[in-house]
Design a protein around this motif. Structure first.
Motif, PDB file in Angstrom:
ATOM      1  N   SER A  34       4.198  -3.747  -0.559  1.00 41.42           N
ATOM      2  CA  SER A  34       2.545  -3.374   0.339  1.00 41.42           C
ATOM      3  C   SER A  34       1.909  -2.382   0.821  1.00 41.42           C
ATOM      4  CB  SER A  34       3.746  -4.383   1.592  1.00 41.42           C
ATOM      5  OG  SER A  34       2.617  -4.369   2.851  1.00 41.42           O
ATOM      6  N   VAL A  35       0.709  -2.259   1.201  1.00 44.96           N
ATOM      7  CA  VAL A  35       0.606  -0.702   1.689  1.00 44.96           C
ATOM      8  C   VAL A  35      -0.265  -1.126   2.827  1.00 44.96           C
ATOM      9  CG1 VAL A  35       0.061  -0.049  -0.846  1.00 44.96           C
ATOM     10  CG2 VAL A  35      -1.682  -1.780   0.626  1.00 44.96           C
ATOM     11  N   ALA A  36       0.375  -2.670   4.328  1.00 49.70           N
ATOM     12  CA  ALA A  36      -0.231  -2.554   4.572  1.00 49.70           C
ATOM     13  C   ALA A  36      -0.581  -1.481   6.011  1.00 49.70           C
ATOM     14  CB  ALA A  36       0.276  -4.198   5.504  1.00 49.70           C
ATOM     15  N   LEU A  37       0.890  -0.981   6.182  1.00 47.33           N
ATOM     16  CA  LEU A  37       1.172   0.073   7.431  1.00 47.33           C
ATOM     17  C   LEU A  37       0.189   1.130   7.196  1.00 47.33           C
ATOM     18  CD1 LEU A  37       5.358  -0.895   8.261  1.00 47.33           C
ATOM     19  CD2 LEU A  37       2.698  -1.482   8.870  1.00 47.33           C
ATOM     20  N   VAL A  38      -0.555   1.742   5.362  1.00 54.01           N
ATOM     21  CA  VAL A  38      -1.178   2.671   5.554  1.00 54.01           C
ATOM     22  C   VAL A  38      -2.385   2.490   5.118  1.00 54.01           C
ATOM     23  CG1 VAL A  38       1.337   4.328   4.883  1.00 54.01           C
ATOM     24  CG2 VAL A  38       0.094   2.770   3.452  1.00 54.01           C
ATOM     25  N   GLU A  39      -3.057   3.254   4.705  1.00 56.67           N
ATOM     26  CA  GLU A  39      -4.518   3.831   3.937  1.00 56.67           C
ATOM     27  C   GLU A  39      -4.070   4.335   2.793  1.00 56.67           C
ATOM     28  OE1 GLU A  39      -8.256   4.862   5.867  1.00 56.67           O
ATOM     29  OE2 GLU A  39      -7.798   4.600   6.936  1.00 56.67           O
ATOM     30  N   ALA A  40      -3.886   3.332   1.646  1.00 52.59           N
ATOM     31  CA  ALA A  40      -4.093   4.260   0.389  1.00 52.59           C
ATOM     32  C   ALA A  40      -4.354   3.506  -0.760  1.00 52.59           C
ATOM     33  CB  ALA A  40      -2.282   3.702  -0.163  1.00 52.59           C
ATOM     34  N   GLY A  41      -5.438   4.384  -1.532  1.00 49.83           N
ATOM     35  CA  GLY A  41      -5.905   4.292  -3.218  1.00 49.83           C
ATOM     36  C   GLY A  41      -5.659   4.930  -4.369  1.00 49.83           C
ATOM     37  N   VAL A  42      -6.250   4.546  -4.832  1.00 43.96           N
ATOM     38  CA  VAL A  42      -5.535   4.693  -6.680  1.00 43.96           C
ATOM     39  C   VAL A  42      -5.260   6.194  -7.022  1.00 43.96           C
ATOM     40  CG1 VAL A  42      -6.360   4.641  -8.679  1.00 43.96           C
ATOM     41  CG2 VAL A  42      -6.869   2.432  -7.215  1.00 43.96           C
ATOM     42  N   GLY A  43      -3.939   6.290  -7.358  1.00 37.94           N
ATOM     43  CA  GLY A  43      -3.887   7.963  -7.047  1.00 37.94           C
ATOM     44  C   GLY A  43      -2.867   9.063  -5.956  1.00 37.94           C
ATOM     45  N   ASP A  44      -3.468   7.765  -4.971  1.00 43.52           N
ATOM     46  CA  ASP A  44      -1.855   8.469  -3.766  1.00 43.52           C
ATOM     47  C   ASP A  44      -1.028   7.963  -4.180  1.00 43.52           C
ATOM     48  OD1 ASP A  44      -4.452   9.110  -2.793  1.00 43.52           O
ATOM     49  OD2 ASP A  44      -4.184   7.205  -1.325  1.00 43.52           O
ATOM     50  N   ARG A  45      -0.024   8.946  -4.013  1.00 42.29           N
ATOM     51  CA  ARG A  45       1.172   9.177  -3.342  1.00 42.29           C
ATOM     52  C   ARG A  45       1.628   8.759  -2.673  1.00 42.29           C
ATOM     53  NH1 ARG A  45       3.912  13.618  -3.998  1.00 42.29           N
ATOM     54  NH2 ARG A  45       1.773  15.014  -2.361  1.00 42.29           N
ATOM     55  N   ILE A  46       3.022   7.981  -2.824  1.00 40.95           N
ATOM     56  CA  ILE A  46       2.614   6.719  -1.050  1.00 40.95           C
ATOM     57  C   ILE A  46       4.692   7.219  -1.034  1.00 40.95           C
ATOM     58  CG2 ILE A  46       0.917   5.851  -1.023  1.00 40.95           C
ATOM     59  CD1 ILE A  46       1.980   3.422  -1.925  1.00 40.95           C
ATOM     60  N   VAL A  54       7.508   4.661  -0.124  1.00 39.76           N
ATOM     61  CA  VAL A  54       8.046   3.199  -0.508  1.00 39.76           C
ATOM     62  C   VAL A  54       9.452   2.673  -0.395  1.00 39.76           C
ATOM     63  CG1 VAL A  54       8.090   0.980  -1.535  1.00 39.76           C
ATOM     64  CG2 VAL A  54       6.267   2.423  -1.799  1.00 39.76           C
ATOM     65  N   HIS A  55       9.686   2.055   1.601  1.00 46.24           N
ATOM     66  CA  HIS A  55      11.311   1.836   1.437  1.00 46.24           C
ATOM     67  C   HIS A  55      11.017   0.017   1.468  1.00 46.24           C
ATOM     68  CE1 HIS A  55      14.541   2.039   3.178  1.00 46.24           C
ATOM     69  NE2 HIS A  55      14.377   1.246   4.849  1.00 46.24           N
ATOM     70  N   ALA A  56      11.812  -0.852   1.324  1.00 48.93           N
ATOM     71  CA  ALA A  56      12.020  -2.018   0.927  1.00 48.93           C
ATOM     72  C   ALA A  56      10.728  -2.900   0.734  1.00 48.93           C
ATOM     73  CB  ALA A  56      12.920  -1.864   2.526  1.00 48.93           C
ATOM     74  N   GLY A  57       9.907  -2.227   0.069  1.00 50.25           N
ATOM     75  CA  GLY A  57       8.825  -2.784  -0.536  1.00 50.25           C
ATOM     76  C   GLY A  57       7.949  -2.654   0.374  1.00 50.25           C
ATOM     77  N   GLU A  58       7.493  -1.691   1.153  1.00 51.71           N
ATOM     78  CA  GLU A  58       6.633  -1.515   2.259  1.00 51.71           C
ATOM     79  C   GLU A  58       6.372   0.241   1.247  1.00 51.71           C
ATOM     80  OE1 GLU A  58       4.149  -2.588   4.997  1.00 51.71           O
ATOM     81  OE2 GLU A  58       5.159  -4.038   4.789  1.00 51.71           O
ATOM     82  N   ALA A  59       4.788   0.256   1.739  1.00 50.99           N
ATOM     83  CA  ALA A  59       4.533   2.003   2.007  1.00 50.99           C
ATOM     84  C   ALA A  59       4.444   2.557   3.951  1.00 50.99           C
ATOM     85  CB  ALA A  59       3.720   1.491   1.629  1.00 50.99           C
ATOM     86  N   ILE A  60       5.673   3.137   3.524  1.00 53.52           N
ATOM     87  CA  ILE A  60       5.144   4.068   4.872  1.00 53.52           C
ATOM     88  C   ILE A  60       4.700   5.300   5.440  1.00 53.52           C
ATOM     89  CG2 ILE A  60       7.648   2.595   5.213  1.00 53.52           C
ATOM     90  CD1 ILE A  60       8.974   5.590   4.597  1.00 53.52           C
ATOM     91  N   ALA A  61       4.291   5.538   4.354  1.00 52.28           N
ATOM     92  CA  ALA A  61       3.683   6.896   4.407  1.00 52.28           C
ATOM     93  C   ALA A  61       2.422   7.380   3.359  1.00 52.28           C
ATOM     94  CB  ALA A  61       4.613   8.549   4.665  1.00 52.28           C
ATOM     95  N   ARG A  62       1.812   7.963   3.341  1.00 49.29           N
ATOM     96  CA  ARG A  62       1.484   8.171   2.483  1.00 49.29           C
ATOM     97  C   ARG A  62       1.146  10.182   2.565  1.00 49.29           C
ATOM     98  NH1 ARG A  62      -3.957  10.816   1.684  1.00 49.29           N
ATOM     99  NH2 ARG A  62      -4.393  10.529   4.163  1.00 49.29           N
ATOM    100  N   LEU A  63       1.434  10.613   0.540  1.00 46.07           N
ATOM    101  CA  LEU A  63       1.887  12.118   1.107  1.00 46.07           C
ATOM    102  C   LEU A  63      -0.158  12.996   1.049  1.00 46.07           C
ATOM    103  CD1 LEU A  63       5.044  11.276  -1.245  1.00 46.07           C
ATOM    104  CD2 LEU A  63       4.885  12.044   1.364  1.00 46.07           C
ATOM    105  N   GLU A  64       0.359  14.241   0.986  1.00 43.79           N
ATOM    106  CA  GLU A  64      -0.385  14.399   0.879  1.00 43.79           C
ATOM    107  C   GLU A  64      -1.029  15.305  -0.110  1.00 43.79           C
ATOM    108  OE1 GLU A  64      -3.340  15.493   3.252  1.00 43.79           O
ATOM    109  OE2 GLU A  64      -2.448  13.829   4.938  1.00 43.79           O
TER     110      GLU A  64
END
Length: 61
Positions: A35-47, A49-59
């Motif tokens: 799930s990427v419901a909590l973060v703005e993420a696009g193809v190629g982004d590094r994120i 993930v904890h327990a199947g949920e994206a929690i942060a997008r990395l710079e």
């Protein structure tokens, strides 16, 4: 690290965006749907993930 369960998040790369705020990510050894419901993420982004949920997008560095 999750403050409630002490598990660590996993760094992955988004390879495909799906409907319903889901994405396919590359873990380095497999591909998984998360799930990427909590973060703005696009193809190629590094994120993170904890327990199947994206929690942060990395710079990108």
């Amino acid at each position: 690290m999750c403050i409630t369960c002490s598990d660590t998040a996993v760094e992955v790369t988004v390879v495909e965006l799906l409907e319903d705020e889901l994405a396919v990510v590359d873990t380095g050894s497999t591909r998984e749907e998360v799930s990427v419901a909590l973060v703005e993420a696009g193809v190629g982004d590094r994120i993170l993930v904890h327990a199947g949920e994206a929690i942060a997008r990395l710079e990108n560095s």
